[in-house]
Design a protein around this motif. Structure first.
Motif, PDB file in Angstrom:
ATOM      1  N   LEU A  73      44.907  49.353  37.591  1.00 62.34           N
ATOM      2  CA  LEU A  73      43.885  50.022  36.779  1.00 62.34           C
ATOM      3  C   LEU A  73      44.125  49.803  35.287  1.00 62.34           C
ATOM      4  O   LEU A  73      43.188  49.577  34.524  1.00 62.34           O
ATOM      5  CB  LEU A  73      43.853  51.525  37.088  1.00 62.34           C
ATOM      6  N   ILE A  74      45.382  49.858  34.892  1.00 61.32           N
ATOM      7  CA  ILE A  74      45.696  49.640  33.479  1.00 61.32           C
ATOM      8  C   ILE A  74      45.358  48.205  33.081  1.00 61.32           C
ATOM      9  O   ILE A  74      44.768  47.953  32.035  1.00 61.32           O
ATOM     10  CB  ILE A  74      47.185  49.957  33.194  1.00 61.32           C
ATOM     11  N   ALA A 113      43.102  46.331  34.107  1.00 61.07           N
ATOM     12  CA  ALA A 113      41.659  46.069  34.020  1.00 61.07           C
ATOM     13  C   ALA A 113      41.203  46.074  32.564  1.00 61.07           C
ATOM     14  O   ALA A 113      40.279  45.354  32.189  1.00 61.07           O
ATOM     15  CB  ALA A 113      40.883  47.116  34.816  1.00 61.07           C
ATOM     16  N   ALA A 114      41.889  46.860  31.744  1.00 56.34           N
ATOM     17  CA  ALA A 114      41.527  46.972  30.333  1.00 56.34           C
ATOM     18  C   ALA A 114      41.738  45.648  29.592  1.00 56.34           C
ATOM     19  O   ALA A 114      41.140  45.421  28.548  1.00 56.34           O
ATOM     20  CB  ALA A 114      42.349  48.068  29.676  1.00 56.34           C
ATOM     21  N   ILE A 151      37.717  52.156  42.507  1.00 61.10           N
ATOM     22  CA  ILE A 151      37.612  51.668  41.122  1.00 61.10           C
ATOM     23  C   ILE A 151      37.833  50.150  41.095  1.00 61.10           C
ATOM     24  O   ILE A 151      37.160  49.424  40.372  1.00 61.10           O
ATOM     25  CB  ILE A 151      38.624  52.366  40.189  1.00 61.10           C
ATOM     26  N   GLU A 163      35.233  47.668  39.535  1.00 64.47           N
ATOM     27  CA  GLU A 163      35.591  46.758  38.439  1.00 64.47           C
ATOM     28  C   GLU A 163      35.273  45.309  38.821  1.00 64.47           C
ATOM     29  O   GLU A 163      34.793  44.532  38.005  1.00 64.47           O
ATOM     30  CB  GLU A 163      37.091  46.853  38.107  1.00 64.47           C
TER      31      GLU A 163
END
Lengths: 111, 100, 140
Positions: free
Chosen positions: C37-38, C40-41, C78, C82
C-alpha cells in the motif's frame, strides 16, 4: 476513559479525541468533534468525511492522502484536487483531523 | 537473481519453493538454518545435489561452523562463502529473492 | 568518497511482493500488505504474488470477530482498486499484476472462485520468469 455526550449517549474517546468504536459514529457526534476542533463544517468538509467513512467501511483502513485528493478532485473539480485544499479544509491535516471527525482510528503511518 | 534460503528444509518448505521457482542459472545461497540443506546423507541431499547441476549453490561458512558442520560433509558442487563472499554475490546478481 | 545519486524522478522499477505465509498466525502477511500500500504512492510497477500458504491470505469469507483481531481481507481490495485505476488511467505508467501460483493453489484444494480478489494464475515456470525479471523482491 473520557467520552463525548451526544443526544444523551456517551461515546468513548481516547486522550486525543478519537472515538474508540467506529460503529458508534453519527453525524451529530461528527458536529461535536468538529466544534471542538474549531472547524466550520461546509458541504466540502462533509464530503471528505463521507468519503473517509465509505472507504473505511469497504477496506477497513483509512485511505492514503493521495487517494483522498483524487476523490475530492473528482467531486469538486481540478482546482480543489490538491493537498493544499485539503489543508484549507482541515488545517491540522486531512489524515489526522478529518479522520477524527469521521470517527476513524488515528492513522498510524503515512497511509 | 540471487535466492537466499534461511530456514531448515526439515521444518519449512522454503528450500522446496526456492528450488521450484528459481530460474535455471540463478545463484542460491543457504544461510542460517538453511545450511542444514547443504550436507550429505539427508532426505533432501539428492534434491539439493540436483540443483547444483542447474544453479550455482553456495553456503555461508560461519553459519555452518556455528552448527558444527564441516566441509567434509558438504554435498559436491556447493561452494562455501564468507560474509564478504555473500556481499559479492548480492552485488553481482540483479536483485535478491529471500525465501523466509 | 562515492557520490550517490538519490534523484528518483522518472525512475521505474518492478517490485515483486512474495507472499508465502497464511494470514493470522504470523505478522508477515500484514507487513507485506502494508508495504504494498505504501509503495502505491510511488507509482512503481508491482507484482503481488501469492505462493505456498500465502494463497490463504486472499481466501474469501474470513471472519476474525471471535479472535478479537482485525480482519484485513477487505484491505486487499485496495490492491485490486489501485490496479484497475492504473490500468484505466492513460497518464499513469504503473503496471500491477496480482498473481497466484497454480501449483500452490491446487495443492491447497483452492480455485480462483475461492479468492476475494481477481487474480492471474501462473505456473511455476511462468512465475520463475516473473521473479527473475523483477528489480527487487520483498519476501514474506
Amino acid at each position: 476513559m473520557a467520552a463525548y455526550s451526544v443526544n444523551g449517549a456517551e461515546i468513548e474517546h481516547d486522550e486525543e479525541g478519537y472515538i474508540t468504536d467506529v460503529s458508534q459514529w453519527n453525524r451529530d457526534l461528527a458536529q461535536i468533534i468538529a466544534d471542538a476542533e474549531g472547524l466550520d463544517m461546509t458541504d466540502e468538509h462533509w464530503s471528505v468525511v463521507d468519503f473517509l467513512r465509505e472507504y473505511y467501511n469497504e477496506y477497513q483502513i483509512a485511505p492514503a492522502v493521495r487517494v483522498l485528493v483524487k476523490a475530492v478532485k473528482k467531486k469538486f473539480g481540478p482546482e480543489k484536487g490538491s493537498n493544499k485544499y485539503l489543508y484549507e479544509l482541515f488545517p491540522y491535516g486531512p489524515a489526522k483531523q478529518a479522520c477524527k471527525v469521521a470517527g476513524l482510528p488515528k492513522p498510524t503511518g503515512c497511509v | 537473481m540471487l535466492h537466499t534460503v534461511n530456514k531448515s528444509p526439515f521444518e519449512r518448505n522454503s528450500l522446496e519453493s526456492c528450488l521450484r521457482l528459481a530460474k535455471k542459472g540463478s545463484a542460491i545461497l543457504l544461510l542460517e538454518d538453511g545450511v542444514y540443506a547443504a550436507i550429505n546423507g539427508t532426505s533432501v541431499s539428492d534434491k539439493v545435489s540436483g540443483a547444483t547441476k542447474d544453479n550455482s549453490v553456495y553456503v555461508l561458512g560461519p553459519d555452518m561452523k556455528a552448527r558444527g558442520l564441516g566441509e567434509s560433509q558438504l554435498i559436491d558442487g556447493i561452494k562455501i562463502v564468507d560474509y564478504a563472499g555473500f556481499v559479492d554475490l548480492a552485488a553481482d546478481n540483479d536483485g535478491v529473492t529471500p525465501w523466509l | 568518497m562515492t557520490e550517490y545519486n538519490f534523484e528518483t524522478e522518472g525512475v521505474k522499477k518492478t517490485i515483486t511482493y512474495l507472499n508465502r505465509k497464511a494470514p493470522y498466525g504470523t505478522i508477515y502477511a500484514l507487513e507485506v500488505l502494508e508495504s504494498v500500500l505504501i509503495s502505491a504512492a510511488f507509482e512503481q510497477h508491482a507484482n503481488i504474488v501469492f505462493v505456498d500458504d500465502g494463497v490463504f491470505q486472499i481466501k474469501k469469507d474470513q471472519d476474525t470477530a471471535d479472535l478479537d483481531m482485525k480482519c484485513f481481507l477487505p484491505t486487499y481490495g485496495i490492491i485490486e482498486m489501485e490496479k484497475e485505476d492504473a490500468d484505466e488511467d492513460e497518464d499513469m505508467d504503473m503496471n500491477w499484476r496480482i498473481i497466484v501460483e497454480k501449483e500452490s493453489m491446487e495443492a491447497r484444494g483452492l480455485t480462483t472462485d475461492d479468492f476475494k480478489i481477481e487474480v492471474e494464475v501462473l505456473s511455476s515456470a511462468e512465475l520463475a520468469d516473473v521473479l527473475d525479471t523483477s528489480d527487487a523482491v520483498i519476501g514474506g
